[in-house]
Design a protein around this motif. Structure first.
Motif, PDB file in Angstrom:
ATOM      1  N   THR A 199       1.108   7.951 -11.959  1.00 68.39           N
ATOM      2  CA  THR A 199      -0.269   7.561 -12.262  1.00 68.39           C
ATOM      3  C   THR A 199      -1.224   8.731 -12.085  1.00 68.39           C
ATOM      4  O   THR A 199      -2.254   8.810 -12.766  1.00 68.39           O
ATOM      5  CB  THR A 199      -0.690   6.389 -11.354  1.00 68.39           C
ATOM      6  N   TYR A 200      -0.880   9.648 -11.196  1.00 66.98           N
ATOM      7  CA  TYR A 200      -1.786  10.749 -10.847  1.00 66.98           C
ATOM      8  C   TYR A 200      -1.269  12.111 -11.299  1.00 66.98           C
ATOM      9  O   TYR A 200      -1.868  13.143 -10.966  1.00 66.98           O
ATOM     10  CB  TYR A 200      -1.997  10.775  -9.328  1.00 66.98           C
ATOM     11  N   ARG A 247      -0.464   4.857  -1.125  1.00 65.94           N
ATOM     12  CA  ARG A 247      -1.912   4.950  -0.930  1.00 65.94           C
ATOM     13  C   ARG A 247      -2.259   5.163   0.545  1.00 65.94           C
ATOM     14  O   ARG A 247      -2.691   6.236   0.939  1.00 65.94           O
ATOM     15  CB  ARG A 247      -2.607   3.695  -1.487  1.00 65.94           C
ATOM     16  N   LYS A 291      -0.867   1.792  -8.736  1.00 65.19           N
ATOM     17  CA  LYS A 291      -1.749   2.657  -7.946  1.00 65.19           C
ATOM     18  C   LYS A 291      -0.992   3.476  -6.905  1.00 65.19           C
ATOM     19  O   LYS A 291      -1.497   4.498  -6.447  1.00 65.19           O
ATOM     20  CB  LYS A 291      -2.823   1.808  -7.265  1.00 65.19           C
ATOM     21  N   GLY A 292       0.207   3.024  -6.527  1.00 69.94           N
ATOM     22  CA  GLY A 292       0.980   3.768  -5.546  1.00 69.94           C
ATOM     23  C   GLY A 292       1.985   4.733  -6.140  1.00 69.94           C
ATOM     24  O   GLY A 292       2.656   5.462  -5.405  1.00 69.94           O
ATOM     25  N   ASN A 300       0.802  -1.226   0.000  1.00 75.23           N
ATOM     26  CA  ASN A 300       0.000   0.000   0.000  1.00 75.23           C
ATOM     27  C   ASN A 300       0.831   1.271   0.000  1.00 75.23           C
ATOM     28  O   ASN A 300       0.305   2.338   0.304  1.00 75.23           O
ATOM     29  CB  ASN A 300      -0.919   0.011   1.232  1.00 75.23           C
ATOM     30  N   GLN A 352      -2.769  13.533  -5.673  1.00 70.20           N
ATOM     31  CA  GLN A 352      -3.971  12.828  -5.230  1.00 70.20           C
ATOM     32  C   GLN A 352      -4.921  13.729  -4.442  1.00 70.20           C
ATOM     33  O   GLN A 352      -6.135  13.483  -4.415  1.00 70.20           O
ATOM     34  CB  GLN A 352      -3.589  11.614  -4.376  1.00 70.20           C
ATOM     35  N   GLU A 381      -0.692  -4.128 -10.145  1.00 77.00           N
ATOM     36  CA  GLU A 381      -1.647  -3.037  -9.977  1.00 77.00           C
ATOM     37  C   GLU A 381      -1.341  -2.208  -8.733  1.00 77.00           C
ATOM     38  O   GLU A 381      -1.521  -0.992  -8.719  1.00 77.00           O
ATOM     39  CB  GLU A 381      -3.071  -3.598  -9.899  1.00 77.00           C
ATOM     40  N   ASP A 382      -0.843  -2.868  -7.669  1.00 78.07           N
ATOM     41  CA  ASP A 382      -0.510  -2.137  -6.445  1.00 78.07           C
ATOM     42  C   ASP A 382       0.637  -1.155  -6.673  1.00 78.07           C
ATOM     43  O   ASP A 382       0.650  -0.058  -6.109  1.00 78.07           O
ATOM     44  CB  ASP A 382      -0.133  -3.117  -5.333  1.00 78.07           C
ATOM     45  N   ASN A 429       2.676  12.505  -4.493  1.00 80.80           N
ATOM     46  CA  ASN A 429       1.364  11.872  -4.348  1.00 80.80           C
ATOM     47  C   ASN A 429       0.367  12.779  -3.642  1.00 80.80           C
ATOM     48  O   ASN A 429      -0.819  12.809  -3.994  1.00 80.80           O
ATOM     49  CB  ASN A 429       1.504  10.543  -3.596  1.00 80.80           C
TER      50      ASN A 429
END
Length: 726
Positions: free
Chosen positions: A648-649, A559, A643-644, A556, A602, A639-640, A598
Motif C-alpha cells: 500500500t505504501y 500500523r 492499511k497494514g 493493527n 511509511q 481495510e485493516d 513498512n
C-alpha cells in the motif's frame, strides 16, 4: 510469517515450536534420573551420582546385515521392557516427522522393524499402546496398529489420501497450531482417537520448480489464504480389534471452527477437546462420550482480541494437566489482563487463581502435587528475562522466586517428575549458555564444582558493548530496547545505526539471552566495522507485559507496531547524539521483513536503507489461521489488511531497498515478492531484488546459499549505509 530459528536466523525469537518428537533426553518416570543417547547407545543416568547404565547398546541397535541405527528419538514402554526407536527420518515441511521405527525388546534382546511392506521413511508418530502390546502409527495419511508379538499390521483407516488426512494434519494446522501428532491411544489400549482433516476444499497454492528439470513443474501446497474457510475436521474413535470408526458429534460448523487440542480425559470412554471459533476469540472445552459420540460443553472463555492456546500445559503442549485424581485440571488464561494459571474443577464451575500477582506466567514447568507446588517461568520486573517461580497449588500465598537472585538473564528448566531434580540452563546477552543439574526444592547444584555459579565466575563476559534500556515514544509508549555500540566507541563522533526488527505477535527480539545483539547475516563484526546495532520490542510482541500490551496490535499489524518502532527510533535519535541520522538502516526476516518494508515506506524520512527477507508484502496472501487470529476476517474489515500491507505504501520509497525471497517458500509465498515488485515498478522506484530459486522460507538449502546470503547482505549494507565514525 514466523522465521524459524536456523543458522542464519536474524534473532532468537521467543515463541516455541512443538514438533511432537520426543527428545533424546527423557526423565525416568520416578524422577530419579534420566535417559539419553550417548556414543550411539541409549543410556540411563542415575542422579545425583551420575552413574551410567547402557539400556540399548550400539551392537543391539545394529540390524542383522546392516549398520547401526542412528537414533533420532526413542520412547520406552510403560513396563520398561521395550524401546521404540525412530530413525531414517525425513522432513514434513518444518520437522523430520516421518521415518522408520524399530522396536528393541530388552528381555529377548531382539530388534525388529515396524511397518514392513509400507514405504520407507513413511511412518509418523509411532507410540506404544499403554499395555505395551501394540504400536500405532500413521503412514500415507492412514492410521495403523501393529501387534508386537505376531507383527500383524492392521490398517485402521482406509480413506486417507493426499487430502483426506487421518492421524496428522494439513499444512496450516501444523504451521499455526503446532499440530502434528494427530492420534491418541485410549487408557485400556482398545481404541484410538484421531483427527481427520478434510482438505479437499482447500485450494492448492502452486509453487513452480524451474531448476530441477528441463521442464518446470508445479509444487502444490494445500494452503488456505486469509478469508478462506478452514479444512473441516472430524474426531473419530476407532476400535482396534474391528477397525471400525465411530465419529464424534461435535457442535458447530467444522468448516468455521477449529479443534486444536484433544485428549482422553482420564475417565473411561471420554475425550476432552478444545474448540475455537474461526476468529479464535472464543474457546469451549467439551467432554465427549465415545460410546454415543455426544458432546457436553463445560468451560468457555471469550476475548476481545484472540485466545492464545500456547503455554497452557506443563509437560505436553497438546494435553491437559489433571490433578486431584482427575477431579480438577490446570488452565492458563489471560482473563484478568495477565497470563495466569487457574485450578479448575472438572465440571468447570469452580476455579482458583494459582499464580497471583500483576505479572505474566510465561510458561508452566512442573506440577509437584505431593508438595502442593506449581513451578513456572516468570519475570515480573524485567520483560527481557525469565526466572523460575513456585506457587502453591491451592492458590494460597504469593509466588516466590526459585532462581538465584544473582543470575540475571534468561533461565530454562526441565524438572523431573515428583520434582526431585532439574536440568537448569542459563544465559544472558554477555554469557554463553551454561547448564547444571540441581536438586529440589532448595535449588542446590548436585555438582558444586561444575555449577552455573562456578562456571560463570570463570568465564569472561562476551559482547560487553551491548546495553539494554527503555525508551519512550512521543505517544508515551515505553519499549524495551538494546544497542551494541562500535568497538572503540567515541561518543563525540557519529555512527550509522542498523535496526533489526520483527514486531509481530509470533516473536520478541529484545531478550537478555545468548545470541541477542549478534547479526548472523553479517559477514564479519558489525561493531569492529563501526556500526551501532539495535532492536526494540513494540506493542504486540509476546513480551510478558500483560495482555493489553500483547493485544494492542489486534487488527493493527503494519500500523501500531510500525508506529512504535519509528517512535522508539526517533526518541533514540534525540537521546543519543552519536547516532548519524543520515545513515539509518533496518533489516528483518518474515514478519520482520514486512516491518522493514513498512518502516522504509511509511517513514522514509527516518529509514534510509532496508534489507527485507521473505516478507508478507500483502497481508491478504497469508494463511487464514495466523492472519485471522490477529487481524480478523477480511470480508468484515478488509481495510485493516490493506492499511497494514507494505504494498500500500511502496510508492513512498525514497531510500535504498534490497528485497530477498526464496521462490520455493511454502510459508510466505513468493507471490509477495512479485506483487511488491509490481508496485515499485508502477511507482518508478529503483531497488535491488534477489530471488533464490527453490529455496524455502529459511533460504538455507543448496550449496553456497548461506555464504552467498551473508555476502549479499553485507555488501549491500556497506555500500548503502557506509560503516565507521564521522
Amino acid at each position: 510469517m514466523k522465521q524459524i530459528i536456523r543458522t542464519l536466523s536474524l534473532t532468537i525469537l521467543s515463541f516455541q515450536l512443538f514438533a511432537q518428537i520426543p527428545d533424546t533426553f527423557q526423565w525416568l518416570p520416578d524422577g530419579s534420573g534420566y535417559r539419553d543417547v550417548n556414543d550411539d547407545q541409549i543410556v540411563e543416568i542415575a542422579l545425583p551420582a551420575n552413574e551410567e547404565k547402557v539400556i540399548v547398546s550400539k551392537a543391539q541397535l545394529t540390524p542383522s546385515g546392516g549398520s547401526a541405527l542412528s537414533v533420532r528419538s526413542y520412547t520406552v514402554s510403560k513396563a520398561g521392557d521395550k524401546v521404540l526407536i525412530y530413525t531414517n527420518t525425513r522432513r514434513v515441511w518444518r520437522y523430520d516427522t516421518r521415518g522408520d521405527y524399530w522396536v528393541f525388546d530388552i528381555t529377548s534382546k531382539s530388534l525388529k522393524q515396524l511397518g514392513k511392506g509400507l514405504p520407507e521413511s513413511s511412518l509418523m508418530f509411532a507410540k506404544f499402546s499403554p499395555d505395551g502390546k501394540k504400536v500405532a502409527y500413521v503412514s500415507n495419511h492412514n492410521v495403523y496398529a501393529e501387534d508386537l508379538q505376531s507383527q500383524e499390521i492392521k490398517q485402521l483407516t482406509t480413506d486417507g489420501t493426499d487430502r483426506v488426512i487421518n492421524g496428522t494434519f494439513d499444512w496450516v494446522y501444523e504451521e499455526e497450531f503446532d499440530c502434528r501428532d494427530g492420534f491418541r491411544w485410549s487408557d485400556d489400549s482398545k481404541s484410538i482417537a484421531y483427527w481427520q482433516i478434510d482438505a479437499r476444499k482447500i485450494r492448492n497454492f502452486l509453487m513452480i520448480n524451474t531448476t530441477d528439470s528441463i521442464y518446470s513443474f508445479n509444487v502444490p501446497v494445500e494452503y488456505p489464504k486469509v478469508g478462506e474457510t478452514p479444512s473441516p475436521y472430524k474426531i473419530g474413535v476407532v476400535d482396534v480389534a474391528s477397525a471400525q470408526t465411530k465419529w464424534m458429534n461435535i457442535p458447530g460448523d467444522p468448516q468455521n471452527t477449529y479443534v486444536p487440542r484433544m485428549e482422553w480425559s482420564g475417565t473411561a470412554n471420554e475425550l476432552v477437546i478444545q474448540q475455537l471459533n474461526r476468529k479464535q476469540n472464543e474457546s469451549t472445552l467439551f467432554y465427549i462420550n465415545t460410546n454415543d459420540g455426544s458432546a457436553k460443553p463445560f468451560y468457555t472463555e471469550k476475548d476481545q482480541a484472540w485466545i492464545d492456546i500456547k503455554s497452557r500445559w506443563e509437560s505436553d503442549p497438546m494435553g491437559w494437566d489433571w490433578i486431584n485424581g482427575g477431579k480438577e485440571f490446570l488452565w492458563v488464561s489471560e482473563k484478568d489482563g495477565w497470563r495466569h494459571t487457574y485450578r479448575v474443577s472438572r465440571d468447570g464451575k469452580k476455579e482458583t487463581l494459582i499464580t497471583t500477582g500483576n505479572f505474566d506466567m510465561i510458561n508452566p514447568v512442573r506440577i509437584d502435587e505431593k508438595n502442593n507446588a506449581y513451578y513456572f517461568m516468570a519475570s515480573p520486573d524485567n520483560a527481557t528475562q525469565s526466572y523460575l517461580y513456585k506457587a502453591s497449588l491451592d492458590g494460597k500465598g504469593a509466588p516466590v522466586r526459585v532462581t538465584p537472585a544473582n543470575q540475571a538473564g534468561t533461565h530454562n528448566y526441565d524438572i523431573s517428575p515428583l520434582a526431585k531434580f532439574g536440568r537448569h540452563q542459563f544465559s544472558n546477552a554477555r554469557t554463553s549458555p551454561l547448564t547444571e543439574w540441581i536438586s529440589f526444592p532448595k535449588h542446590v547444584s548436585i555438582d558444586p564444582a561444575n555449577s552455573i555459579a562456578q562456571s560463570a565466575s570463570k568465564i569472561n563476559a562476551s559482547n560487553t558493548n551491548i546495553e539494554f534500556f527503555k525508551i519512550k515514544t512521543d505517544e508515551g509508549v515505553e519499549v524495551d530496547a538494546w544497542m551494541v555500540k562500535p568497538t572503540n566507541f567515541d561518543a563525540s563522533k557519529k555512527y550509522p545505526i542498523v535496526f533489526m526488527v520483527y514486531g509481530e505477535p509470533a516473536g520478541s527480539t529484545v531478550r537478555d539471552t545468548w545470541g541477542t545483539g549478534r547479526n548472523r547475516l553479517y559477514a564479519g563484526s558489525m561493531a569492529d566495522d563501526g556500526y551501532i546495532y539495535a532492536s526494540i520490542d513494540n506493542r504486540g510482541t509476546p513480551s510478558p507485559k500483560g495482555s493489553a500490551w500483547r493485544k494492542a496490535i489486534y487488527k493493527n499489524i503494519g500500523r501500531i507496531n510500525i508506529k512504535d518502532m519509528d517512535g522508539a527510533a526517533t526518541a533514540m535519535f534525540k537521546q543519543f547524539a552519536f547516532i548519524d541520522t543520515s545513515r539509518v538502516a533496518v533489516h528483518g526476516w518474515s514478519g520482520g521483513g514486512s516491518s522493514t518494508l513498512n518502516l522504509l515506506f511509511q517513514y522514509p524520512q527516518h529509514f534510509k536503507t532496508g534489507i527485507a527477507v521473505a516478507a508478507v508484502a500483502n497481508q491478504l496472501t497469508y494463511d487464514n489461521i495466523y492472519q485471522e487470529r490477529y487481524m480478523g476476517i477480511p470480508q468484515e474489515n478488509r481495510e485493516d489488511f490493506v492499511k497494514g500491507s507494505p504494498i500500500t505504501y511502496a510508492k513512498n520509497l525514497r531510500g535504498n531497498l534490497l528485497y530477498i525471497h526464496g521462490t520455493g517458500d511454502d510459508n510466505v509465498h513468493y507471490q509477495n515478492a512479485e506483487m511488491l515488485v509490481n508496485e515499485l515498478v508502477k511507482a518508478n522506484k529503483v531497488f535491488q531484488f534477489m530471488p533464490y530459486p527453490n529455496r524455502t522460507h529459511s533460504i538455507s538449502e543448496g550449496e553456497g546459499t548461506s555464504q552467498h546470503l551473508r555476502t549479499l547482505f553485507t555488501d549491500y549494507l556497506k555500500k548503502n549505509c557506509p560503516p565507521g565514525a564521522r
